[in-house]
Design a protein around this motif. Structure first.
Motif: not given
Length: 309
Positions: A94-116
């Motif tokens: 649903i987040g991707t379907q409603e995305a307004r950007g040309e590029i979509v990024v998926w990540t998590d909010a649990d501090m595991t991935y280097p989102n920087e």
């Protein structure tokens, strides 16, 4: 003239952003704002226009309240709240379907991935038009049930590589960026659970879309893991087989069909030598099983090729 959209913090949004970051949030109250701040700092310094869509998946703690309280500080933050728990795959779909950007990024909010490092993923897509997806390939495993999880994921990944005929450094990384226009036809295939990341990887690979793997570090998660080893591992392997069957059923069905036919023929010849003009029931069953599976494989392949996708 169309009415301009209003962001969560009241900021007027006149133009669509280049990047949409979909951030699933489920019971992340203790660190969700830290994650939002980390992503915002990285994107603000990158120069890319962006929106950060934080989707609260009907959390039972104070995650949604923390997001709403912090929203005025983040003009690019958009909050989407679910009224029932839909699962990680539902949030990302649903987040991707409603995305307004040309590029979509998926990540998590649990501090595991280097989102920087999200701008690095976006930059690869921006500079190389032949790449349709960039996956953060983890160099370490810090998840729960590590002694069981590591070998299980290795086996599942090797099965996927064999069936997809491609090397896959990380099959189910939660950090990835892709072109929304390319991903749109495959969004309906996403399951509600964690195997959604496996699905989007295989959907791209099986349809000859180039996927680039960027090595990343993977940290120990903050909070309690939602991963269930038995049920989620089962869903992962089932989803791998399902996706290969969906795009290339011959890859799954034809090898066992040919083996059964070959075994049936060899056994039939041996039976003829031992007992002329007599075929045991098991020989006939093996041979016919191979023919039936092969027929189903050809029929499934015909259906796949006639879908017109």
């Amino acid at each position: 003239m169309s009415t301009p959209e209003i962001g969560q913090s009241g900021t007027t949004v006149d133009e669509a952003p280049y990047v949409t970051i979909v951030l699933p949030c489920y019971n992340e109250q203790d660190h969700v704002i830290d994650e939002v701040e980390r992503i915002t700092r990285a994107m603000d310094s990158s120069g890319y226009t962006y929106e950060l869509v934080a989707v609260d998946d009907c959390s039972t703690d104070g995650t949604l309240a923390r997001l709403e309280e912090a929203a005025p500080r983040f003009p690019h933050l958009r909050i989407r709240a679910f009224h029932r728990n839909g699962g990680s795959g539902t949030v990302r779909r649903i987040g991707t379907q409603e995305a307004r950007g040309e590029i979509v990024v998926w990540t998590d909010a649990d501090m595991t991935y280097p989102n920087e490092r999200i701008p690095e993923l976006v930059q690869i897509l921006e500079k190389d038009a032949t790449v349709d997806q960039v996956v953060g390939a983890r160099t370490t495993e810090e998840g729960s049930h590590k002694l069981l999880r590591v070998p299980a994921k290795w086996v599942i990944r090797k099965v996927a590589e064999m069936l997809a005929s491609q090397k896959i450094p990380d099959l189910n990384s939660g950090l990835r960026a892709f072109r929304k226009s390319v991903a749109r036809p495959y969004l309906r295939l996403l399951p509600p659970g964690f195997s959604c990341v496996t699905t989007i990887t295989l959907s791209f690979l099986m349809n000859q879309h180039d996927v680039h793997y960027l090595p990343i570090e993977y940290a120990k998660r903050a909070g309690k893991s939602k991963f269930s080893f038995v049920s989620d591992a089962y869903r992962y392997i089932l989803q791998v087989l399902r996706m290969i069957m969906y795009f290339n059923p011959l890859k799954v069905l034809m090898p066992p069909a040919l083996w059964l036919v070959a075994i049936g023929v060899v056994k039939g010849i041996w039976d003829m030598v031992q007992h002329p003009f007599y075929f045991p029931a098991n020989t006939v069953m093996i041979f016919l099983s191979g023919l039936l599976i092969g027929s189903v494989a050809l029929l499934a392949d015909l259906i796949v090729r006639s879908r017109g996708e």
